[in-house]
Motif scaffolding. Structure first.
Motif, PDB file in Angstrom:
ATOM      1  N   THR A  10     -25.601 -33.825   6.521  1.00 43.70           N
ATOM      2  CA  THR A  10     -26.787 -33.999   7.358  1.00 43.70           C
ATOM      3  C   THR A  10     -27.234 -32.612   7.799  1.00 43.70           C
ATOM      4  OG1 THR A  10     -25.978 -36.120   8.144  1.00 43.70           O
ATOM      5  CG2 THR A  10     -27.697 -35.080   9.434  1.00 43.70           C
ATOM      6  N   THR A  11     -28.421 -32.238   7.370  1.00 43.79           N
ATOM      7  CA  THR A  11     -28.918 -30.910   7.717  1.00 43.79           C
ATOM      8  C   THR A  11     -29.496 -30.923   9.127  1.00 43.79           C
ATOM      9  OG1 THR A  11     -31.110 -31.374   6.819  1.00 43.79           O
ATOM     10  CG2 THR A  11     -29.478 -30.448   5.303  1.00 43.79           C
ATOM     11  N   THR A  12     -29.627 -29.761   9.690  1.00 45.37           N
ATOM     12  CA  THR A  12     -30.224 -29.627  11.016  1.00 45.37           C
ATOM     13  C   THR A  12     -31.676 -30.078  10.998  1.00 45.37           C
ATOM     14  OG1 THR A  12     -28.760 -27.761  11.459  1.00 45.37           O
ATOM     15  CG2 THR A  12     -30.655 -28.011  12.899  1.00 45.37           C
ATOM     16  N   PHE A  15     -31.816 -33.843  11.191  1.00 45.08           N
ATOM     17  CA  PHE A  15     -31.488 -34.301  12.540  1.00 45.08           C
ATOM     18  C   PHE A  15     -32.663 -34.090  13.491  1.00 45.08           C
ATOM     19  CE2 PHE A  15     -29.817 -33.567  16.813  1.00 45.08           C
ATOM     20  CZ  PHE A  15     -29.155 -34.756  17.017  1.00 45.08           C
ATOM     21  N   VAL A  16     -33.280 -32.907  13.427  1.00 46.84           N
ATOM     22  CA  VAL A  16     -34.434 -32.608  14.295  1.00 46.84           C
ATOM     23  C   VAL A  16     -35.588 -33.547  13.978  1.00 46.84           C
ATOM     24  CG1 VAL A  16     -36.189 -30.859  14.804  1.00 46.84           C
ATOM     25  CG2 VAL A  16     -33.778 -30.222  14.732  1.00 46.84           C
TER      26      VAL A  16
END
Length: 97
Positions: A10-12, A15-16
C-alpha cells in the motif's frame, strides 16, 4: 524462529487518496444534509443514518481484514507443515526394495 510479517503493498499516495476521498464524501454529505430544505427531525434522522452507515462501513472493513488475516495465518501454518514434511524426507536413505 520468527517469521517475517507479510506486508501488503500500500503506497502512501493510495492511502492519502483513500483518506481524502472518504473525508470529501463525508463532508459533502454533511453539507447536503445541512442545506436540505427539511425540518430538524428529518435532518436528525439523516444524520443518524450517516453515522450508522459510516460506523457499519468501518466494522465491515475490519471484519473482512480479520478474515483475510486468519486465512493468511492458516496458509502459513499449512506451508510450514509441508516444509517440515519435505525437510524430514531423506532422499538418499535406503528404503525397502
Amino acid at each position: 524462529m520468527t517469521t517475517p510479517s507479510i506486508q501488503r503493498p500500500t503506497t502512501t499516495a493510495f492511502f492519502v487518496q483513500a483518506a481524502l476521498s472518504f473525508g470529501l464524501s463525508l463532508v459533502a454529505l454533511m453539507i447536503g444534509i445541512i442545506k436540505l430544505p427539511v425540518g430538524p427531525w428529518e435532518r436528525g434522522f439523516l444524520s443518524l443514518g450517516l453515522v450508522f452507515v459510516v460506523s457499519s462501513a468501518f466494522t465491515l472493513a475490519k471484519c473482512i481484514r480479520d478474515r483475510q488475516e486468519v486465512a493468511e495465518v492458516t496458509n502459513r501454518v499449512d506451508k510450514a507443515r509441508i516444509d517440515k514434511i519435505l525437510i524430514e524426507q531423506d532422499l538418499f536413505k535406503p528404503g525397502p526394495v
